[in-house]
Design an enzyme around this catalytic site. Structure first.
Site, PDB file in Angstrom:
ATOM      1  N   GLU A  35       0.867  -1.177   0.000  1.00 22.90           N
ATOM      2  CA  GLU A  35       0.000   0.000   0.000  1.00 22.90           C
ATOM      3  C   GLU A  35       0.901   1.222   0.000  1.00 22.90           C
ATOM      4  O   GLU A  35       1.766   1.353   0.859  1.00 22.90           O
ATOM      5  CB  GLU A  35      -0.906   0.027   1.235  1.00 22.90           C
ATOM      6  CG  GLU A  35      -2.046   1.038   1.165  1.00 22.90           C
ATOM      7  CD  GLU A  35      -1.593   2.473   1.018  1.00 22.90           C
ATOM      8  OE1 GLU A  35      -2.191   3.207   0.201  1.00 22.90           O
ATOM      9  OE2 GLU A  35      -0.646   2.883   1.689  1.00 22.90           O
ATOM     10  N   CYS A  93      -6.200   4.672   5.431  1.00 20.90           N
ATOM     11  CA  CYS A  93      -5.846   3.508   4.628  1.00 20.90           C
ATOM     12  C   CYS A  93      -7.050   2.710   4.170  1.00 20.90           C
ATOM     13  O   CYS A  93      -7.903   2.355   4.968  1.00 20.90           O
ATOM     14  CB  CYS A  93      -4.920   2.585   5.398  1.00 20.90           C
ATOM     15  SG  CYS A  93      -4.357   1.241   4.341  1.00 20.90           S
ATOM     16  N   CYS A 150      -6.041  -1.330   5.026  1.00 18.76           N
ATOM     17  CA  CYS A 150      -6.299  -1.615   6.441  1.00 18.76           C
ATOM     18  C   CYS A 150      -7.648  -1.015   6.843  1.00 18.76           C
ATOM     19  O   CYS A 150      -7.824  -0.614   7.993  1.00 18.76           O
ATOM     20  CB  CYS A 150      -5.251  -1.001   7.332  1.00 18.76           C
ATOM     21  SG  CYS A 150      -3.600  -1.108   6.725  1.00 18.76           S
ATOM     22  N   HIS A 173      -8.264   1.730  11.595  1.00 16.58           N
ATOM     23  CA  HIS A 173      -8.219   3.076  12.165  1.00 16.58           C
ATOM     24  C   HIS A 173      -9.599   3.480  12.690  1.00 16.58           C
ATOM     25  O   HIS A 173      -9.706   4.203  13.679  1.00 16.58           O
ATOM     26  CB  HIS A 173      -7.719   4.088  11.139  1.00 16.58           C
ATOM     27  CG  HIS A 173      -6.260   3.913  10.823  1.00 16.58           C
ATOM     28  ND1 HIS A 173      -5.275   4.314  11.685  1.00 16.58           N
ATOM     29  CD2 HIS A 173      -5.632   3.347   9.768  1.00 16.58           C
ATOM     30  CE1 HIS A 173      -4.090   4.018  11.161  1.00 16.58           C
ATOM     31  NE2 HIS A 173      -4.278   3.429   9.995  1.00 16.58           N
ATOM     32  N   ARG A 189      -1.143  -5.290  10.515  1.00 11.05           N
ATOM     33  CA  ARG A 189       0.267  -4.938  10.319  1.00 11.05           C
ATOM     34  C   ARG A 189       0.983  -4.596  11.622  1.00 11.05           C
ATOM     35  O   ARG A 189       2.169  -4.292  11.600  1.00 11.05           O
ATOM     36  CB  ARG A 189       0.375  -3.792   9.318  1.00 11.05           C
ATOM     37  CG  ARG A 189       0.103  -4.272   7.905  1.00 11.05           C
ATOM     38  CD  ARG A 189      -0.160  -3.151   6.922  1.00 11.05           C
ATOM     39  NE  ARG A 189      -0.481  -3.696   5.609  1.00 11.05           N
ATOM     40  CZ  ARG A 189      -1.664  -4.207   5.258  1.00 11.05           C
ATOM     41  NH1 ARG A 189      -2.659  -4.228   6.132  1.00 11.05           N
ATOM     42  NH2 ARG A 189      -1.868  -4.694   4.054  1.00 11.05           N
ATOM     43  N   SER A 194       3.163   0.799  10.418  1.00  8.34           N
ATOM     44  CA  SER A 194       4.214   0.991   9.421  1.00  8.34           C
ATOM     45  C   SER A 194       5.159   2.126   9.802  1.00  8.34           C
ATOM     46  O   SER A 194       6.253   2.219   9.245  1.00  8.34           O
ATOM     47  CB  SER A 194       3.612   1.208   8.032  1.00  8.34           C
ATOM     48  OG  SER A 194       3.002   0.000   7.593  1.00  8.34           O
ATOM     49  N   CYS A 225       2.496  -0.584   4.697  1.00  9.08           N
ATOM     50  CA  CYS A 225       1.317   0.218   4.443  1.00  9.08           C
ATOM     51  C   CYS A 225       1.701   1.665   4.653  1.00  9.08           C
ATOM     52  O   CYS A 225       1.669   2.183   5.757  1.00  9.08           O
ATOM     53  CB  CYS A 225       0.197  -0.185   5.377  1.00  9.08           C
ATOM     54  SG  CYS A 225      -1.327   0.568   4.866  1.00  9.08           S
ATOM     55  N   CYS A 276      -0.686   4.527   5.891  1.00  8.19           N
ATOM     56  CA  CYS A 276      -0.860   4.470   7.346  1.00  8.19           C
ATOM     57  C   CYS A 276       0.332   5.077   8.054  1.00  8.19           C
ATOM     58  O   CYS A 276       0.187   5.806   9.024  1.00  8.19           O
ATOM     59  CB  CYS A 276      -0.985   3.016   7.806  1.00  8.19           C
ATOM     60  SG  CYS A 276      -2.623   2.337   7.615  1.00  8.19           S
TER      61      CYS A 276
END
Lengths: 571, 381
Positions: free
Chosen positions: A15, A62, A65, A69, A482, A505, A550, A553
């Site tokens: 991503e 994101c 994902c 969040h 992640r 990330s 990602c 993120c």
């Protein structure tokens, strides 16, 4: 032999936007730099908004994902306003987040990571009958028959024959690092295709509870999807039946396709159990509360810290020990570039000091990324599936111990291989199997409560801003696919006054800090890492993809400081 | 997208034979084309001409740029409807560049993109997801060491048409919300000399993207669009006018709090903030994820994500829209809505929503279909 400067930008099958620079020497990587090349400033945008809207804004950090969040945001606001969500809402969130894990990890394995290990072109020369024999020895999956595999092979042959290779153009086919026999490549290609159809089906769980995917809807105080088994317009008997089918198909694919494939492919790449280890510290904030998010004892995956690869001791996770550094990042702090700030005292002032575009190299610059460098007690930490599984293993988690033991046994290797590129990829599979099984239990919990007459999905008290204190603050943790994620919110007079996140990330892709410590991506690439042909950097992709980057993120919701943000110079 | 069926047919073979090899009967294919005709608002009778077009064309090159974004739009296209026939539709194009799915990386994919753009100059379809940050010389998003702005301008130059997919490519989306720290804008703010279709939404429904491609391949031009550049076949009507809960609005039956008795009966979500009355979107008709459900169907109010600058104009999301009215087609019910709003709105988003209504009314009145929405004739490239 002289060092060769290497640039890989864009890193694909992730991503977002990631650039890796390296210096290679005699077929190995000597030094590495990870640069995140996108900044959006969402944290600044959060200021002054209604905290009940925050989940929707932060969800858009994101789309891969999607959900993580949003849930972390709801938890942060609910913590600030002391809202306890009903048990059904907690279970529904676990189901939604659980399916996110399962779907995301399978997509990662087949569509983002597999082409690092699987040579599509090699599958053309496979014997479908032999491939079927291997497939049937691995699992009872019904689609591993010769006819099916032959059809897949014909599809690939036709595709290659068309001369329009699309997304497979300029892949590293025939690279000496590819080790699978043609038959295993063919099986993997077949499952690559099947997984695309499978993911589209099982993710519909999000659509039932959240109306759509990506970006399903959430709600501070619970979930908006009301339950009434006798209504046509709610979670009803038909929806429950559909959900049950999805959960069952999710488990079947994970147990009969993903996990056997992972173990089989890993068997050909055991040398990667000694490559790409990197940072020896691991952080897990814990996830899947089975009662309430405040009841840390009810977390299915426990929280904790492992230091120096020492599995004999699990240290407590204390969020106040997190600091972020900007020594190598395109930001400035009032206190200078060498200080570290806890998110609650954080500052976000973007300040680009890099070269003019187009760039040639960033590795000669002190600052080279939009990623900050989070540190725990000053140490870089890995987060993600491997961290979760190590913390659970070291904590004596029975399910995790059984799966890890099974995996190591099948591969005939010792636990030391866990600290590697292969270990990160294997840990992702292990937790997927466990969650695929757990989903049935959670669905059962939901059904039991409905049977007993408890259909509540939302806590109404404290919905209206008039019921809120003048000032409040809250922390929402969530161990996402992640890795460890945290949202911190402060609310004043009904509006967000500060919003901050520390994201998986960001931990993993963090750059060098003032002490010269590299972040996990960089440390892994500098740890016994091959790079045979700098023009075809397949090995770099393997290790970077083992983290499932990602980037959207990662450069994220850094820490905006109250109304100070209006002073941020953006032009 | 295309990866679900990574093989193609040869020109001499034709699509129909190609489909038969994959176990799709002529009957299934014609049925699919008929359904696609309905989705495009052309009716079942358009099926044969769609079928003919899809069988005639070669696979045109598609270059997909991902700029300042979250990848949610790519994920949405990965979920497009029918597992069998949806893949076939996507087989119609050759996806020659896409970060999320490409096997190679770095220089290898940049070369692949250049080759495809050179070989198909003036013919390729450019798909763009993500916005373009304009502040600080565009440094907030770079790819291969170049700014998103420069990457877009270069790729747009040789494109026959641009599909701006998702809210970011449409107007900048969340990163362009006040105070827009990076100066994020949509494709139309940067590229002025190419036909652009905005497949709006955060993200849009994947099927709206694929149907637009089919339209282009079938008729040799882009679909008719509204003043926002959104295809009329998908975005021509308000959610409110197609909503499965509309009868409850008409009857004055509203959810007053989440999970109350009314919510458990599936009543109208207007009172808890639904933006359906101000939102043009295919959600209630196409639905999401193989027609499983849609936001209102799952009990949450619409947040208006297909409308420009909805992060500022539609927030707070749980505030009631004031003045739901002004549309003759439902004057009677809107009178009910307006009467409710008078008591309830109390300044909540009043100005923002009123602005939206004015904009919408203006463009609906003119029924704008910009000239730029017509692409050159398809030359089977």
């Amino acid at each position: 032999m002289a060092r060769t400067k290497v640039v890989v930008d864009p890193i694909t099958r992730i991503e977002g936007h990631l650039r890796i620079e390296a210096q290679s020497e005699n077929g190995r990587i000597a030094k590495a730099w990870a640069s995140s090349t996108q900044f959006r400033g969402i944290e600044i945008i959060m200021q002054g908004r209604d905290p009940r809207d925050a989940w929707a804004f932060t969800q858009r950090i994101c789309g891969v994902c999607t959900t993580v969040h949003a849930i972390a945001s709801c938890r942060a606001v609910e913590d600030a306003l002391d809202i306890r969500i009903p048990p059904n809402a907690n279970t529904i969130r676990n189901l939604v987040h659980g399916m996110q894990f399962i779907q995301d990890h399978v997509i990662h394995f087949y569509h983002l990571h597999a082409l690092d290990w699987v040579d599509v072109v090699s599958a053309l020369s496979a014997d479908p009958a032999a491939a079927a024999k291997i497939g049937q020895s691995l699992s009872p999956w019904p689609n591993n028959g010769e006819a099916q595999l032959r059809a897949v092979q014909n599809r690939v042959k036709q595709f290659v024959g068309s001369g329009q290779l699309g997304i497979f153009t300029n892949g590293y086919w025939g690279h000496p690092a590819y080790k699978l026999p043609p038959e295993v490549n063919l099986l993997a290609v077949s499952h690559y295709l099947e997984a695309l159809d499978w993911q589209r089906d099982v993710i519909r769980l999000h659509t039932i509870f959240g109306g759509k995917n990506p970006h399903p809807n959430f709600l501070v105080g619970g979930m908006a999807s009301a339950i009434n088994i006798d209504s046509t317009a709610t979670i009803n008997a038909e929806r429950i039946s559909d959900l049950t089918g999805m959960i069952s198909r999710a488990r079947a694919f994970v147990e009969q396709v993903y996990w056997p494939d992972l173990v089989a492919i890993a068997g050909f790449y055991k040398d990667w159990g000694a490559i790409g280890g990197g940072v020896p510290n691991f952080l897990a904030c814990g996830e899947f509360p089975e009662t309430d998010v405040r009841d840390l004892g009810s977390l299915y995956f426990p929280r904790g810290i492992i230091l120096g690869k020492d599995l004999t001791k699990v240290h407590p996770y204390e969020p106040e020990k997190i600091q972020e550094f900007i020594h190598s990042s395109w930001y400035e702090y009032a206190g200078g570039d060498s200080v570290g700030l806890h998110p609650y005292a954080g500052e976000t002032k973007p300040k680009y000091t890099g070269p003019q575009t187009p760039w040639t190299y960033l590795q000669d610059e002190t600052k080279y990324t939009w990623m900050k460098a989070p540190r725990y007690e000053g140490k870089p930490m890995q987060v993600g599936p491997l961290s979760r599984m190590l913390v659970a293993y070291a904590s004596g988690h029975e399910d995790v111990r059984a799966m890890v033991t099974e995996a190591l046994g099948k591969l005939n290797v010792g636990p030391e291989v866990l600290f590697s590129t292969l270990g990160r990829t294997a840990a992702r599979g292990i937790e997927t199997v466990l969650l695929a099984r757990k989903m049935e239990e959670w669905m059962g919990d939901l059904n039991t409560r409905i049977r007993n007459g408890d259909v509540a999905t939302f806590t109404k008290t404290r919905w209206e801003p008039s019921s809120w204190p003048a000032k409040s603050q809250g922390y929402g943790y969530l161990d996402a696919p992640r890795g460890a994620l945290g949202h911190w919110v402060q609310i004043e007079d009904g509006k967000i006054s500060r919003y901050q996140c520390v994201v998986p990330s960001t931990w993993n892709c963090s750059p060098r800090d003032a002490q010269g410590q590299t972040g996990p991506y960089e440390a892994s690439l500098e740890d016994n890492h091959p790079l045979v042909d700098p023009a075809r950097p397949l090995e770099i992709l393997r290790t970077i993809h083992s983290y499932d980057p990602c980037m959207a993120c990662g450069v994220h919701v850094l820490d905006a400081e109250g109304r100070e943000v209006v002073e941020v110079k953006v032009q | 997208m295309i990866t679900s069926s990574p093989y193609s047919w040869t020109e001499s073979e034709g699509l129909q034979k190609h489909l038969e090899k994959r176990g799709v009967s002529r009957r299934d294919f014609v049925k699919f084309c008929g359904e696609m005709g309905v989705m495009l608002g052309l009716g079942m009778t358009a099926g044969p001409s769609i079928a003919k077009a899809l069988q005639a064309v070669k696979r045109p090159s598609v270059i997909w740029l991902q700029l300042q974004e979250c990848t949610g739009c790519v994920e949405s296209v990965l979920r497009t409807a029918d597992p069998t026939i949806g893949d076939l539709l996507l087989d119609v194009v050759s996806l020659d560049y896409n970060h999320t799915l490409m096997a190679g990386a770095g220089d290898a994919v940049e070369r692949a993109k250049k080759s495809a753009m050179d070989a198909n100059r003036g013919k390729y379809i450019l798909v763009v997801t993500g916005s373009i940050p304009m502040n600080e010389g565009g440094i907030y998003t770079t790819i291969g060491g170049r700014t998103a702005h420069d990457v877009l301008v270069e790729a747009a130059d040789g494109a026959v048409a641009i599909l701006a997919v998702g809210a970011c490519a449409h107007f900048g989306s969340v990163q362009s919300a006040r105070p827009n720290p990076t100066g994020a804008v949509g494709v139309r703010d940067v590229i002025k000399n190419k036909p652009i279709v905005n497949i709006a939404g955060c993200p849009p429904i994947g099927d709206a993207v694929t149907a637009t491609v089919v339209h282009y391949l079938t008729y040799g031009r882009l679909p008719a669009v509204d003043g926002e550049g959104r295809p009329l076949f998908a975005y021509g009507k308000r959610i409110h006018d197609q909503c499965s809960r509309r009868a409850h609005f008409d009857a004055g039956q509203f959810v007053e709090a989440f999970d109350d008795e009314s919510a458990r009966k599936g009543w109208c979500l207007y009172s808890v903030g639904c933006k359906g009355p101000a939102t043009y979107s295919p959600c209630p008709i196409f639905m999401w994820n193989t027609r499983t459900s849609w936001p209102i169907g799952a009990g949450h109010p619409c947040i208006g994500c297909t409308e420009p600058h909805f992060w500022d104009t539609m927030t707070p999301f749980y505030g009631r829209l004031p003045n739901v009215g002004g549309f003759p087609v439902e004057q009677r019910v809107d009178t009910i809505g307006a009467a409710l709003a008078v008591g309830a709105a109390a300044g909540v988003a009043a100005h923002a929503a009123a602005t939206v209504f004015t904009q919408i009314r203006r463009r609906r009145a003119t029924n704008q279909v910009p000239e730029s929405a017509t692409a050159p004739e398809n030359d089977n490239g």
